[in-house]
Design a protein around this motif. Structure first.
Motif, PDB file in Angstrom:
ATOM      1  N   GLY A 244       0.805  -1.215   0.000  1.00 20.31           N
ATOM      2  CA  GLY A 244       0.000   0.000   0.000  1.00 20.31           C
ATOM      3  C   GLY A 244       0.836   1.261   0.000  1.00 20.31           C
ATOM      4  O   GLY A 244       0.454   2.272  -0.609  1.00 20.31           O
TER       5      GLY A 244
ATOM      6  N   CYS B  23       0.097   4.186  -2.388  1.00 18.54           N
ATOM      7  CA  CYS B  23      -0.395   5.441  -1.812  1.00 18.54           C
ATOM      8  C   CYS B  23       0.623   6.567  -1.931  1.00 18.54           C
ATOM      9  O   CYS B  23       0.246   7.743  -1.953  1.00 18.54           O
ATOM     10  CB  CYS B  23      -0.776   5.228  -0.344  1.00 18.54           C
ATOM     11  SG  CYS B  23      -2.199   4.133  -0.122  1.00 18.54           S
TER      12      CYS B  23
ATOM     13  N   LEU C 299      -7.439  11.995   0.813  1.00 16.31           N
ATOM     14  CA  LEU C 299      -6.919  10.626   0.942  1.00 16.31           C
ATOM     15  C   LEU C 299      -6.723  10.245   2.403  1.00 16.31           C
ATOM     16  O   LEU C 299      -7.077   9.136   2.833  1.00 16.31           O
ATOM     17  CB  LEU C 299      -5.598  10.504   0.188  1.00 16.31           C
ATOM     18  CG  LEU C 299      -5.651  10.421  -1.341  1.00 16.31           C
ATOM     19  CD1 LEU C 299      -4.248  10.477  -1.915  1.00 16.31           C
ATOM     20  CD2 LEU C 299      -6.363   9.152  -1.784  1.00 16.31           C
TER      21      LEU C 299
ATOM     22  N   GLY D  13      -8.735   7.352   4.520  1.00 16.04           N
ATOM     23  CA  GLY D  13      -8.012   6.246   5.136  1.00 16.04           C
ATOM     24  C   GLY D  13      -8.293   6.108   6.617  1.00 16.04           C
ATOM     25  O   GLY D  13      -8.429   4.994   7.136  1.00 16.04           O
TER      26      GLY D  13
ATOM     27  N   VAL E  34      -1.968   4.634   3.711  1.00 16.52           N
ATOM     28  CA  VAL E  34      -2.188   5.960   3.136  1.00 16.52           C
ATOM     29  C   VAL E  34      -1.647   7.061   4.051  1.00 16.52           C
ATOM     30  O   VAL E  34      -1.331   8.164   3.604  1.00 16.52           O
ATOM     31  CB  VAL E  34      -3.695   6.192   2.859  1.00 16.52           C
ATOM     32  CG1 VAL E  34      -4.460   6.424   4.144  1.00 16.52           C
ATOM     33  CG2 VAL E  34      -3.894   7.376   1.912  1.00 16.52           C
TER      34      VAL E  34
END
Length: 494
Positions: A93, A97, A109, A113, A152
């Motif tokens: 991730g 991200c 974002l 998250g 994120v």
């Protein structure tokens, strides 16, 4: 050793202005507080699992009508699998991200998250226990999903901080700010230690509730960059960073993922952080369990004691970050602290079962391990993502952060896979000896960077001497004066 450069151009507007050498507006305070607390809340929900591991093991092996694990060792190994799965998903991730953070609105974002992570943690820790749903498959799916969602947070938040705070402020400000993870660990540990008497599920409930509530503050109050506020703030940052007006007038275009790998120092620091994060997350995931199972202290007692490791990391991040601001490079500071970390780990591996001794030695170990880890993941990463090769023409902060932290998480994931087995077959001392080896590997990965910086300083000093000789010879070309110039001491900061 690099020459220390003290700044004399710092105004006396405020305490933080004197510390950082950069003017702070209300937007700077909003950014610092909201990014700090949001990531602390993310880490608090992540830390909750490690603090309640003994309770989970007890529940999975003896407190249900149909135990899902036959022995406590099997349950502990499954927890190691959960940690590994979390970190693998987290690493993947981070790479994704990091790119998204340079292409889309970081504030949105981050808020998304935080909301999503709070819902997943609620399902994992509270709903499964409330409705007695004990399934390894469900636990694995939810915790791995949480790892991917939480990825994120760090690249987006480092990117936001790097947009607001200039290079001269990064060591002090980013050092203080990077303690947000340690503060989150302390918050999560204290929540668990004060709610365990009601049931471990309430620790998850409180932690994810705080995270969900704070996500709204982030969404409505966090400006992700100066160009989102007004032209006056942009002009202030232009003046302090000595940039052209059009460099900060609008968001610069993002850099490519593979090009970001080729920026100076990114590969070396990525490999170094993979080794160091294995050690740091080994303490993060297993320290409370070691204090409970290895030293036979009560679970709540062990949770409270483990916070001393995070306190050491907080102190080191602030002091080392501020000190490195006055040096040409932060690498020597990190390198020396890593060498000291090997000594502190060896001493802690042979520490007596005494609360006072453990608290002190954990403080020291946290200082020399957590400090470099916080510096690499924050101020050094921000320096690499805003290097001279880009010069405001491309945005790479989030991408570089994702690369370094993602590679670090790969190393941490491998460590969590092996730690339970090493402990089972060879004991806890073998685990700490493994930490020592990985810390030395971290220092080894940084050796090429240290050597390159040393050569660059020698070339820089040689160029200064040549320029001084040329200037003096133009004024008075006599051999006697040239020899006098050669005998003059030089300063690398001229």
């Amino acid at each position: 050793m690099p020459t220390i450069r003290f700044r004399s151009d710092v105004s006396s507007d405020s305490f933080w202005t004197r510390i950082s050498g950069q003017r702070w507006s209300k937007h700077h305070y909003f950014v610092f507080v909201h990014t700090f607390m949001s990531y602390a809340m993310l880490h608090a929900t992540r830390k909750t699992l490690s603090t309640v591991k003994p309770s989970l093991i007890e529940t999975w092996t003896s407190n249900t009508t149909n135990p899902i694990f036959p022995t406590q060792q099997a349950a502990a190994e499954f927890l190691g699998v959960l940690d590994t799965g979390f970190l693998i998903a987290y690493a993947i991730g981070l790479y994704i991200c990091g790119i998204l953070g340079d292409n889309y609105n970081p504030r949105r974002l981050l808020a998304f998250g935080m909301m999503a992570s709070s819902i997943v943690v609620l399902c994992f820790g509270y709903l499964t226990e409330t409705f007695h749903v004990y399934s390894p498959m469900i636990y694995s799916f939810l915790w791995i999903l949480n790892g991917f969602i939480q990825s994120v947070g760090w690249p987006v938040e480092v990117s936001i901080m790097g947009n607001w705070f200039g290079h001269n402020a990064r060591g002090a400000v980013m050092g203080a700010w990077s303690s947000c993870a340690s503060v989150g660990n302390i918050i999560g540990t204290l929540i668990a230690s004060y709610t365990l008497f009601m049931g471990y599920q309430y620790a998850f409930l409180i932690a994810c509730s705080l995270l969900f509530i704070y996500s709204f503050l982030v969404f409505f109050q966090l400006p992700s960059a100066p160009w989102e506020v007004n032209s006056e703030m942009v002009q202030e940052q232009v003046n302090e960073e000595n940039l052209d007006d059009d460099e900060l007038a609008e968001r610069p275009p993002p850099i490519g993922f593979f090009r970001a790998w080729l920026l100076p120092g990114v590969i070396a620091y990525s490999l170094a952080y993979a080794c160091l994060k294995l050690v740091n997350y080994g303490f993060f995931f297993w320290l409370p369990f070691y204090l409970h199972a290895g030293l036979h202290w009560p679970e709540s007692y062990a949770d409270s004691l483990s916070t001393w490791y995070d306190v050491g990391g907080i102190v080191a991040a602030v002091l080392a970050g501020a000190f490195s601001d006055h040096m040409r490079s932060r690498t020597p500071v990190v390198f020396i602290m890593l060498l000291m970390a090997t000594v502190s780990l060896y001493v802690y591996a042979h520490s007596p079962a005494s609360y006072n001794w453990n608290a002190f030695l954990l403080l020291v170990a946290g200082f020399f391990i957590g400090g470099p880890a916080n510096m690499i993941s924050s101020s050094i990463t921000a320096d690499l993502g805003k290097c001279e090769q880009l010069r405001g023409n491309a945005e790479a902060l989030s991408t570089v952060t994702g690369i370094i932290d993602g590679t670090g998480s790969v190393g941490a994931a491998l460590g969590q896979w092996f730690i339970p087995s090493v402990q089972h077959w060879f004991g806890w001392k073998a685990v700490f000896y493994g930490f020592i080896i990985m810390t030395l590997c971290t220092a080894l990965c940084l050796t090429p960077v240290l050597w390159k910086e040393h050569k660059d300083r020698r070339i820089h000093r040689s160029d200064e001497v040549d320029a001084l000789l040329q200037s003096d010879s133009d004024e008075n070309p006599s051999d006697e004066n040239v020899q006098e110039v050669r005998r003059r001491p030089t300063n690398s900061n001229v």
